[in-house]
Write an enzyme that holds these catalytic residues in place. Structure first.
Site, PDB file in Angstrom:
ATOM      1  N   HIS A 137     113.163  68.100  57.211  1.00 46.60           N
ATOM      2  CA  HIS A 137     112.053  68.004  58.185  1.00 46.60           C
ATOM      3  C   HIS A 137     112.169  68.236  59.544  1.00 46.60           C
ATOM      4  O   HIS A 137     111.375  68.016  60.734  1.00 46.60           O
ATOM      5  CB  HIS A 137     110.418  68.217  58.037  1.00 46.60           C
ATOM      6  CG  HIS A 137     110.121  66.229  57.484  1.00 46.60           C
ATOM      7  ND1 HIS A 137     109.056  66.391  58.197  1.00 46.60           N
ATOM      8  CD2 HIS A 137     110.721  65.368  56.559  1.00 46.60           C
ATOM      9  CE1 HIS A 137     109.736  64.782  58.222  1.00 46.60           C
ATOM     10  NE2 HIS A 137     110.480  64.470  57.272  1.00 46.60           N
ATOM     11  N   CYS A 164     105.431  56.057  59.538  1.00 45.81           N
ATOM     12  CA  CYS A 164     105.077  55.388  58.051  1.00 45.81           C
ATOM     13  C   CYS A 164     104.146  54.275  58.812  1.00 45.81           C
ATOM     14  O   CYS A 164     103.925  53.374  57.542  1.00 45.81           O
ATOM     15  CB  CYS A 164     106.535  54.913  57.310  1.00 45.81           C
ATOM     16  SG  CYS A 164     107.767  53.953  58.874  1.00 45.81           S
ATOM     17  N   THR A 217     114.258  59.524  52.552  1.00 47.87           N
ATOM     18  CA  THR A 217     113.614  58.356  51.046  1.00 47.87           C
ATOM     19  C   THR A 217     115.163  58.430  50.405  1.00 47.87           C
ATOM     20  O   THR A 217     114.680  57.450  49.849  1.00 47.87           O
ATOM     21  CB  THR A 217     112.417  58.199  51.561  1.00 47.87           C
ATOM     22  OG1 THR A 217     111.182  57.967  52.876  1.00 47.87           O
ATOM     23  CG2 THR A 217     111.883  57.115  50.513  1.00 47.87           C
TER      24      THR A 217
END
Length: 382
Positions: free
Chosen positions: A199, A323, A72
């Site tokens: 991750h 998300c 992000t």
């Protein structure tokens, strides 16, 4: 018992990664920006990690790897940083309708600053419409941002073709490669900017990287002010254990990617064939061949994805990307590939990964078939 099949949302940290990280929490805890012995030791470990990341994505210079907190931040830094630095008469940014939320929202924030953002459509198989891109790229375009692999349907975008188009027009090209790195071959030489997440590749959460080309040099306006670490692009003390972990994860991925891909492809094909042969009116979303082997997305007509998940609580899958899975709205990615709204609500994303076994594939496929059959038998609509 829990069976994990949501590898696009996150991956377990590989034990080899954890072992590599541990000394840097307690024994080798120096600040990598300090000039004394322990600081230099930590800095050396960070540079070794940087080199491992560069090797995986085929970057020429370890200085092109900038550590961030994750994809992000990398996406925000790449898009906002490039557009704000190269302020000129160019005002157009092009992305696609199926990008990750953090790219879409970053581009929408640029719209509020007066930039023109064009959202390129994708074809029914989830691949970006190249004819549209060719028409939209012009002298007013400053940046193109297209993801390498989609996080919901797993489709692989034609990065080399897009790169060629951008180079011909002298336009910056960024790719969000969070779902691609370590799973398929990526080449930093095809892009100017590339985002990476720890991750998603069996590394720790809270760390990522941004590839920033040096030759020719790409400059970015930093997102925040500070001590000027990471070549002045991303200030802040580096989290050495996390950087080391990301490096180790990349090293493992580079060494094992081919054999892992072969194994996952075999499981993917078995899973798809079994589901489609045992259930009627089931649709595989996204191109069957041009996808990473670990990402499957099905729509089961007549049964909502959430209902299937509730019917097999021991299986960890997703009804959308992590998300957006809390939203009652159908997936914007599935809507973008022209899936009917009712079918979009009936979707299930299944993620296979490094620690998935054939026994788990057998169990979960049987469980899905059983659950869908049972739910359909109770539905007056079906």
């Amino acid at each position: 018992m829990n069976i994990y099949m949501d590898y696009q949302a996150t991956t377990p940290c590989d034990k080899r990664v954890v072992e590599e990280m541990l000394p840097y929490f307690t024994e080798k805890f120096g600040n990598p920006h300090s000039g004394h012995g322990m600081g230099l030791e930590a800095n050396g470990a960070v540079d070794v990690a940087r080199k491992k990341i560069a090797d995986l994505i085929k970057a020429n210079d370890l200085r092109e790897i900038i550590f961030t907190s994750g994809a992000t931040e990398s996406n925000n830094l790449a898009i906002k940083g490039a557009v704000h630095y190269y302020k000129s008469d160019r005002k157009k940014v092009i992305t696609s309708t199926i990008e990750h939320k953090c790219v879409l929202e970053t581009c929408r924030s640029l719209q509020s600053e007066g930039y023109q953002v064009v959202f390129a459509p994708v074809l029914g198989n989830g691949i970006v419409d190249m004819d549209f891109l060719k028409k939209e790229i012009d002298d007013n375009t400053i940046l193109v941002s297209i993801m390498s692999v989609n996080n919901e349907i797993g489709t692989i975008q034609p990065i080399k073709e897009i790169s060629k188009l951008c180079r011909e027009h002298g336009i910056l090209f960024h790719t969000d490669a969070a779902q691609a790195v370590g799973k398929v071959e990526v080449d930093a030489g095809d892009v100017d900017l590339m985002s990476i997440s720890g991750h998603k590749i069996y590394g720790p959460k809270g760390v990522g990287a941004l590839y920033v080309r040096i030759k020719p040099r790409i400059r970015l306006t930093p997102l925040f002010s500070g001590g000027g670490q990471e070549r002045g692009i991303r200030s802040g003390t580096l989290p050495v254990p996390l950087c080391v972990g990301l490096g180790k994860a990349c090293e493992i991925a580079k060494n094992e990617m081919v054999q892992e891909s072969r194994r996952l492809t075999e499981m993917k094909n078995y899973f798809i064939d079994k589901i489609l042969s045992r259930l009627e009116k089931v649709y595989l979303n996204g191109d069957r061949e041009r996808r990473i082997p670990g990402c499957l997305n099905f729509s089961f007509e007549g049964v909502e994805g959430e209902s299937i998940m509730l019917g097999m609580p021991e299986v960890c899958v997703s009804s959308g990307s992590a998300c957006t899975s809390a939203s009652l709205e159908p997936s914007y990615v599935l809507k973008a590939i022209s899936i009917r709204e009712d079918l979009a609500h009936c979707s299930l994303r299944i993620g296979l990964g490094r620690f998935t076994t054939f026994d788990e594939v057998e169990y979960v496929s049987d469980k899905i078939i059983e659950t869908v059959t049972r739910l359909r038998s109770m539905s007056p609509l079906w």
